[in-house]
Design a protein around this motif. Structure first.
Motif, short mmCIF file in Angstrom:
data_model
loop_
_atom_site.label_atom_id
_atom_site.label_comp_id
_atom_site.label_asym_id
_atom_site.label_seq_id
_atom_site.Cartn_x
_atom_site.Cartn_y
_atom_site.Cartn_z
N ILE A 12 0.89 -1.12 -0.15
CA ILE A 12 -0.03 -0.07 0.09
C ILE A 12 0.89 1.29 0.07
O ILE A 12 1.82 1.36 0.90
N ASN A 13 0.50 1.99 -1.04
CA ASN A 13 1.36 3.37 -1.17
C ASN A 13 0.33 4.26 -0.28
O ASN A 13 -0.83 4.67 -0.71
N CYS A 14 0.72 4.85 0.84
CA CYS A 14 -0.02 5.95 1.51
C CYS A 14 0.16 7.53 1.39
O CYS A 14 1.16 7.63 0.36
N VAL A 15 -0.70 8.09 1.39
CA VAL A 15 -0.84 9.47 0.95
C VAL A 15 0.32 10.20 1.82
O VAL A 15 0.46 11.25 0.95
N ASP A 16 0.85 9.71 2.73
CA ASP A 16 1.94 10.67 3.38
C ASP A 16 3.34 10.04 2.87
O ASP A 16 4.45 10.52 3.30
N GLY A 17 3.31 9.30 1.67
CA GLY A 17 4.53 9.00 1.06
C GLY A 17 5.34 7.57 1.67
O GLY A 17 5.99 6.97 1.11
N SER A 18 4.72 7.06 2.74
CA SER A 18 5.24 5.80 3.30
C SER A 18 4.74 4.65 2.63
O SER A 18 3.56 4.59 1.72
N VAL A 19 5.10 3.41 2.50
CA VAL A 19 4.75 2.18 2.01
C VAL A 19 4.52 1.20 3.15
O VAL A 19 5.28 0.98 3.86
N VAL A 20 3.37 0.61 3.01
CA VAL A 20 2.87 -0.57 4.22
C VAL A 20 2.61 -1.96 3.29
O VAL A 20 2.02 -1.88 2.34
N GLN A 21 3.32 -2.76 4.20
CA GLN A 21 3.01 -4.23 3.27
C GLN A 21 2.67 -4.94 4.43
O GLN A 21 2.81 -4.77 5.52
#
Length: 434
Positions: A12-21
């Motif tokens: 998941i690309n989050c709106v704050d620029g981080s990537v969560v898997q």
């Protein structure tokens, strides 16, 4: 919805620029919150075992390991199944800026190229007429392309002319007073003598200076002395020139700095009972006036010519040292410089003790007015000669000519057509005229 995607691994690309898997464990009842277990954030395991992401925080979602055949993409709170076969992500709207590419977690597959990559590739193919991928894969032939710049081979092939570049190796290291252009200076004469000797010399400016015989030289100096330029004055002129040469060869202003008290030079002057010896003592006296530590060595202490006696009388008022015994030479260590004034044209032999000592030192040697065949058993690096040169041998080293201030009419009286080759200098180097 929760049961449909449960167990899928998503990125998941989050709106704050981080990537969560992580692995989908469920969704909230209102489908507004996604629950992930074993989560990773920016490629680093999360401290929590389970996290919850609201739909408003999700910018782009990609299934990287699914139980289903198709991989749906979730944008915001909406799940879409309109996915291409190549699993490329759905392009974003134009009004949303794409964030920085995220680092992938372990065991994750690389992301597919963006959709507009194909458009760039098509434009490149249309512009260059050939696929850029094909060009890059071809090996570049360096040797073949370098041969295209071989002008020498190209010109030889077309014109079939011999190589105009000289084959001799030319050094590309020059001193500050040397010309970088290897051109032969124009040779012209402004000194002619009635009976020239064997050798001819040439100055740095291209002036030819003929050598003279010993008979013509004695005739010239006798005429000079008869017309007022006495032997004492001649000794003073050449002694001054020798002093300036020694000072420059010792280091000039760098060596003779008043603050340089620990490296003050020492010069040994070897003198014979003749006119050359008187010139050497004169040079020692003038060097002593500059603070140089001088040592005068007399080869034959019992013989004093009037010229030598006059010069010795003045030298005794200096702080220099006088050696009259050859045995004392053994206590002399290598000096900074050695002046050789042992012989003239009438000298056949020189003291063996002195010549052996002169050959044993590692200091540079300079002769003052040596014989044309050189000082017996001594080879010097430099020689300073007056007025016009004799035909000197190689044992006299490099020849330097001193301007003695002889009037032009005196040259003419001796049969020499003379115009000064010195220019603005009082001492000039001479080179063999090949």
């Amino acid at each position: 919805m929760a049961n449909q995607y449960k167990g899928c691994c998503v990125s998941i690309n989050c709106v704050d620029g981080s990537v969560v898997q992580g692995e989908v464990s469920g969704m909230s009842d209102d489908n507004e919150t996604l629950i992930l277990k074993r989560p990773f954030k920016n490629g680093i395991p999360h401290t929590e075992k389970e996290i919850r992401l609201k739909a408003s925080m999700i910018e782009n979602l990609k299934i990287i390991k699914a139980q289903l055949e198709n991989e749906p993409v979730i944008n915001g709170s909406q799940v879409t199944k309109n996915i291409k076969k190549n699993n490329a992500p759905v392009p974003k709207p134009n009004n949303v800026k794409q964030k920085n590419k995220a680092k992938s977690a372990p065991n994750s597959e690389p992301e597919q190229p963006p959709q507009n990559f194909t458009n760039h590739k098509e434009r490149n193919d249309a512009c260059f007429g050939v696929s850029l991928d094909t060009i890059v894969k071809e090996d570049f032939d360096f040797e073949k392309n370098l041969a295209l710049f071989n002008k020498k081979a190209f010109y030889n092939k077309i014109h079939k002319k011999p190589d105009l570049v000289p084959h001799e190796k030319v050094s590309n290291k020059y001193k500050h007073n040397e010309n970088v252009l290897h051109s032969t200076p124009v040779k012209f004469r402004q000194v002619t003598v009635p009976s020239p000797a064997i050798n001819e010399y040439i100055t740095d400016d291209g002036l030819v200076v003929p050598s003279i015989t010993s008979e013509l030289r004695w005739k010239l100096f006798n005429l000079v002395e008869e017309n007022g330029l006495t032997t004492g004055r001649q000794n003073e002129i050449i002694g001054r020139a020798a002093t300036e040469m020694v000072l420059q060869l010792l280091g000039g202003g760098y060596r003779f700095n008043p603050r340089n008290e620990h490296q003050w030079p020492r010069v040994v002057v070897l003198c014979g009972p003749n006119r050359s010896g008187a010139m050497g003592v004169n040079c020692a006296r003038q060097l002593s006036s500059y603070g140089v530590h001088t040592v005068v060595v007399l080869s034959e202490p019992g013989l004093y010519t009037p010229q030598l006696a006059n010069e010795m009388a003045l030298y005794q008022f200096t702080t220099g040292t006088l050696i009259t015994s050859a045995a004392e030479l053994h206590g002399l260590l290598d000096p900074d410089f050695v002046v050789v004034s042992l012989a003239d044209e009438q000298t056949d032999t020189v003291s063996r003790n002195i010549t052996n000592w002169a050959k044993s030192v590692r200091s540079p040697l300079m002769a003052i007015d040596p014989p044309s065949q050189g000082t017996p058993s001594v080879v010097v690096k430099y020689s300073l000669v007056p007025a016009l040169p004799l035909s000197y041998s190689e044992s006299n080293g490099k020849i330097y000519l001193c301007n003695m201030g002889i009037p032009t009419q005196v040259f003419h009286l001796s049969g020499i057509q003379y115009k000064s080759p010195f220019g603005s200098k009082s001492v000039i180097p001479l080179h063999n005229n090949e």
